[in-house]
Enzyme design. Structure first.
Site, PDB file in Angstrom:
ATOM      1  N   HIS A  20     -38.538  26.109  36.452  1.00 40.68           N
ATOM      2  CA  HIS A  20     -39.162  25.399  37.572  1.00 40.68           C
ATOM      3  C   HIS A  20     -40.678  25.620  37.560  1.00 40.68           C
ATOM      4  O   HIS A  20     -41.443  24.715  37.864  1.00 40.68           O
ATOM      5  CB  HIS A  20     -38.562  25.875  38.903  1.00 40.68           C
ATOM      6  CG  HIS A  20     -37.119  25.498  39.053  1.00 40.68           C
ATOM      7  ND1 HIS A  20     -36.664  24.660  40.037  1.00 40.68           N
ATOM      8  CD2 HIS A  20     -36.022  25.833  38.320  1.00 40.68           C
ATOM      9  CE1 HIS A  20     -35.347  24.498  39.903  1.00 40.68           C
ATOM     10  NE2 HIS A  20     -34.944  25.208  38.878  1.00 40.68           N
ATOM     11  N   ASP A 122     -40.117  23.083  45.811  1.00 37.79           N
ATOM     12  CA  ASP A 122     -38.891  23.060  45.029  1.00 37.79           C
ATOM     13  C   ASP A 122     -37.679  22.687  45.893  1.00 37.79           C
ATOM     14  O   ASP A 122     -37.628  23.008  47.087  1.00 37.79           O
ATOM     15  CB  ASP A 122     -38.664  24.449  44.446  1.00 37.79           C
ATOM     16  CG  ASP A 122     -37.851  24.401  43.184  1.00 37.79           C
ATOM     17  OD1 ASP A 122     -38.467  24.424  42.104  1.00 37.79           O
ATOM     18  OD2 ASP A 122     -36.611  24.299  43.277  1.00 37.79           O
TER      19      ASP A 122
END
Ligand code: UDP
Length: 490
Positions: A20, A122
């Site tokens: 990520h 996120d």
């Protein structure tokens, strides 16, 4: 000040995991190169994962900022565990996700102090939509996967086709997708398979979806030409607002940028390049399973035997895990001596982009993490697909069935961190199918074409280039219209 001249300020808040953080850093860089003030928010031990990128950008006169928030000590994680990469047991893993919820307050503190115009947070921070709303700014979601998998998982949630089969091995069709995609329950994450069982992680996913529906939209690391039917399906059928701006890894142009992503490589990148330079084009297989998947010693042994039997040259990345701490009992006797000049093992972290982009590399054995998959596509490479967990079994379908640039090794079982066991014969067979013969040539030529399309998408005027421009413009307009209104955040 007009909307054209006001500098937009965007916060980027990735989950603390390489898969990520790496693409989010690339996205921050893309925004910064378009004149946006980009600030990455993370915890202290994760700063080194992108500090080199910040420094490299600075050398080019581009500022990327970092804001640091403390990792919650009260979460009871072992000292130094601030990244999913280090959360190598179920218990620590679940504590890690509990800890992330405690980041809401410090994040809001930063929003209060810095008043950015937008936050790209996120998917694993579902509360970020509410945090953004408190400050009257839009929240964008970043999942880190492709449009195909976003469509697949949403369709699974809506229609639950896994309920219609009587066993974990019976295939079911996912309805209403542009292609006929079949899966088994074994290939699904636990929370999706055990449909009536409540779990913390399952709840987190439900909250992530709810918060996404309330958000400003979704940023996707993909490009339109790769999965046009799914880009359209996501927007038009599932009704999502999405911008595809990838492959974001292509913003790394030179050796240093490519080698500096994520962690410091465990080998000298120049040595690695020298070795690759000595090889024929398309003659080396690159084998890597991302930043989190781990295999037991017995599986590593099978991989070694399968690679040797395939007769192909290779670079194989073996993550140092708890099984290898003492001795490398997985290594077949005399393996490295026999493979001298033919293949080598990188223990730890590889400069993956650098390797994939080298002309000597002709195939990629991948766990189908989306970053790796897209990096393989961008490098124009055929693949052997070996999904392990997360949405990797979905990504495999895109590669093997829709794009037809890969062959499956035969992994059948979703398993958090420890992959399904695959025998050496299956590994040998899949690697040979990817590297030799007519089928291999066809896959390679399709993959090369996609690689060219990927490059065109991020060039000036390309689909991803235009989508990113459109997004930035929309954020500017949103910012100025909010300002003209009741000036809610200043
Ligand atoms: N990566 C790398 N070196 C390694 C392992 C991984 O540079 O030895 C990078 C890879 O290029 C990709 C990311 O780490 O950008 C892994 O993300 P992915 O989505 O493929 O898998 P995950 O680690 O999330 O399972």
């Amino acid at each position: 000040m007009g909307s054209e001249t006001r500098q937009l300020h965007v916060f980027f808040f990735p989950l603390m995991a390489q898969g990520h953080m790496i693409p989010t850093t690339d996205i921050a860089k893309l925004f910064a190169f378009r004149g946006v003030k980009a600030t990455i928010v993370t915890t202290p031990l994760n700063v080194p994962l992108f500090s080199k990128t910040i420094q490299r950008a600075k050398d080019l006169g581009i500022e990327i900022h970092a804001q640091i928030i403390k990792f919650p000590a009260e979460a009871g994680l072992p000292e130094g565990c601030e990244n999913l990469h280090a959360a190598n047991s179920q218990d620590i893993n679940s504590k890690f996700f509990t800890a992330t919820a405690m980041l809401q307050q410090p994040l809001e503190q930063l929003l209060q102090e810095h008043r950015p115009d937008c936050i790209v947070a996120d998917m694993f921070f579902p509360w970020a939509t509410d945090s953004a709303a408190k400050f009257g700014i839009p929240r964008l979601v970043f999942h880190g996967t492709c449009l195909f998998s976003l469509c697949t998982s949403e369709t699974m949630r809506l229609y639950e086709p896994q309920k219609n089969v009587s066993s974990d091995t019976e295939p079911f069709v996912i309805p209403h997708l542009p292609d006929q995609i079949k899966l088994t329950r074994m290939q699904l994450p636990g929370f999706a398979r055990e449909i009536n069982v409540e779990s913390d992680f399952g709840n987190l996913i439900v909250r992530a979806i709810e918060s996404e529906l309330k958000s400003f939209g979704v940023i996707v690391n993909s490009f339109y030409e790769l999965e046009p039917a799914y880009a359209d399906h996501y927007r038009n059928v599932l009704g999502r607002k999405a911008w595809h701006i990838g492959p974001v890894s292509l913003c790394n142009k030179d050796t240093e940028d490519k080698a500096g992503r994520g962690k410091k490589a465990s080998i000298d990148e120049h040595e690695c390049l020298k070795w690759l330079d000595s090889k024929q084009p398309n003659s080396v297989v690159y084998v890597c399973f991302g930043s989190t998947s781990e295999f037991p010693a017995s599986q590593l042994h099978e991989i070694a035997m399968g690679l040797e039997a395939s007769g192909q040259q290779f670079i194989w990345v073996v993550r140092k895990g708890k099984t290898e701490d003492a001795e490398e009992e997985w290594l077949p006797e005399g393996f490295e001596e026999r493979m001298k000049g033919k293949g080598f093992i990188i223990r730890g972290w590889a400069p993956q982009l650098l390797i994939l982009d080298h002309q000597a590399v002709g195939g990629f054995v991948t766990h189908c993490g989306w970053n790796s998959t897209l990096e393989g596509v961008s490098a124009g490479l055929p693949m052997v697909t070996w999904p392990v967990f997360a949405e990797q079994f979905y990504n495999e379908k895109l590669v093997t069935q829709i794009l037809r640039i890969g062959v499956g090794v035969g992994a059948q079982q979703w398993a958090r961190m420890v992959g399904d066991s695959v025998k050496r014969e299956a590994i040998e067979k899949a690697v040979k199918r990817m590297m030799v013969g007519e089928e291999a040539e066809e896959m390679r030529s399709r993959a090369k074409e996609l690689g060219k399309m990927a490059r065109r998408a991020v060039e000036q005027g390309g689909s991803s280039w235009s989508d990113l421009n459109g997004l930035i413009e929309e954020l500017r307009l949103h910012g100025s219209s909010s300002k003209q209104g009741n000036n809610i955040w200043h």
